[in-house]
Scaffold this motif. Structure first.
Motif: not given
Length: 294
Positions: A63, A152, A155-156, A159-160, A195, A202
């Motif tokens: 990740k 924001t 965030l994805p 984590e991808s 966010s 992260r």
């Protein structure tokens, strides 16, 4: 007022201790071509261990958040210089492992001015030429100054999952609004900025807080020593008067201020960093402290 008096007293104690040492050991305090305080080096060493492990064991890089870090520190304290040294170390580790290396820098307010431009950059990073034998660094400077929602979109993204055929990519985020990561985190929590709060959690590689120069006697002396070693590699000592002036003086607001002052007021003679005012004949090494180096 009491807090500043305590800090001043501790600085004085640290200064006296440095003057009484046989040698100021800088061997284990190098990051790239510069030298940093024990606190900064301790934080960096954990990050370096993670960097080395990911480059040596690509299968563990699953990740993007595993290769992400945050650098915090007030303006003028040398964040850009520190990041430059970290990038040099990543490049060295990469080339030692037989990998190619690239770096991209994006300054918020210059290259990126909107969430649309940020999303375009993130898409470009993912869609770039695939080269699993490459290591790259992507540096986002002054992300805290964004006048749009910077956090924001990440965030994805963070984590991808990574792809086997893409370069190992390290993400460095730098901010100067808050002096430390913890202060930034507390502000995000108190303002209920979800966010931003989630974004700050992260970064699995870790974070480095660069202390204000005026509050770190050790960092001030390492900055002076590092400045002269880059220009005069044969330097062997620093005078005690020089230590007393620079380690215990809270006047200097940042790296540039300190380096400018010592450039005008210090001189090298017989491989000793001295104050110009004390240069009368040959400096006595009994009044200087050895610089312990490789």
């Amino acid at each position: 007022l009491l807090l500043y008096e305590i800090i001043g007293y501790l600085d004085y104690i640290d200064t006296i201790n440095m003057c009484e040492q046989k040698a100021i050991d800088i061997v284990h305090n190098g990051i790239g071509k510069c030298y940093y305080s024990d606190i900064v080096v301790s934080q960096y060493n954990k990050i370096k261990e993670g960097i080395t492990n990911l480059i040596a064991n690509r299968s563990k890089w699953t990740k993007y958040n595993l290769s992400s870090m945050i650098i915090s520190g007030s303006a003028g304290q040398g964040k850009s210089k520190l990041i430059e040294q970290i990038v040099l170390e990543i490049e060295d580790i990469s080339k030692t492992a037989g990998m190619d290396f690239e770096q991209d820098t994006y300054t918020i307010g210059t290259e990126i001015n909107s969430d649309g431009e940020l999303k375009k950059v993130l898409s470009t990073i993912k869609e770039q030429t695939k080269n699993p034998k490459m290591v790259q660094v992507v540096f986002f400077d002054e992300f805290d100054k964004a006048h749009f929602d910077f956090c924001t979109p990440f965030l994805p993204f963070l984590e991808s999952r990574t792809q086997d055929n893409e370069p190992i990519t390290f993400y460095i985020f730098a901010q100067s609004t808050y002096a430390s990561h913890k202060m930034f985190e507390n502000k995000a929590i108190s303002s209920q900025n979800v966010s931003q709060r989630d974004f700050l959690t992260r970064h699995q590689l870790g974070h480095i807080d660069l202390p204000e120069l005026r509050s770190s006697s050790q960092q001030k002396i390492f900055t002076v020593i590092g400045h002269y070693l880059r220009e005069h590699p044969d330097v062997t000592h620093i005078s005690k008067n020089c230590i007393l002036l620079y380690a215990n003086d809270g006047y200097f607001n940042g790296n540039r201020d300190l380096i400018k002052h010592c450039s005008h007021n210090c001189e090298i003679i017989n491989n000793v960093i001295c104050l110009k005012d004390e240069i009368i004949g040959v400096p006595n090494c009994d009044d200087a402290v050895m610089i312990g180096k490789m």
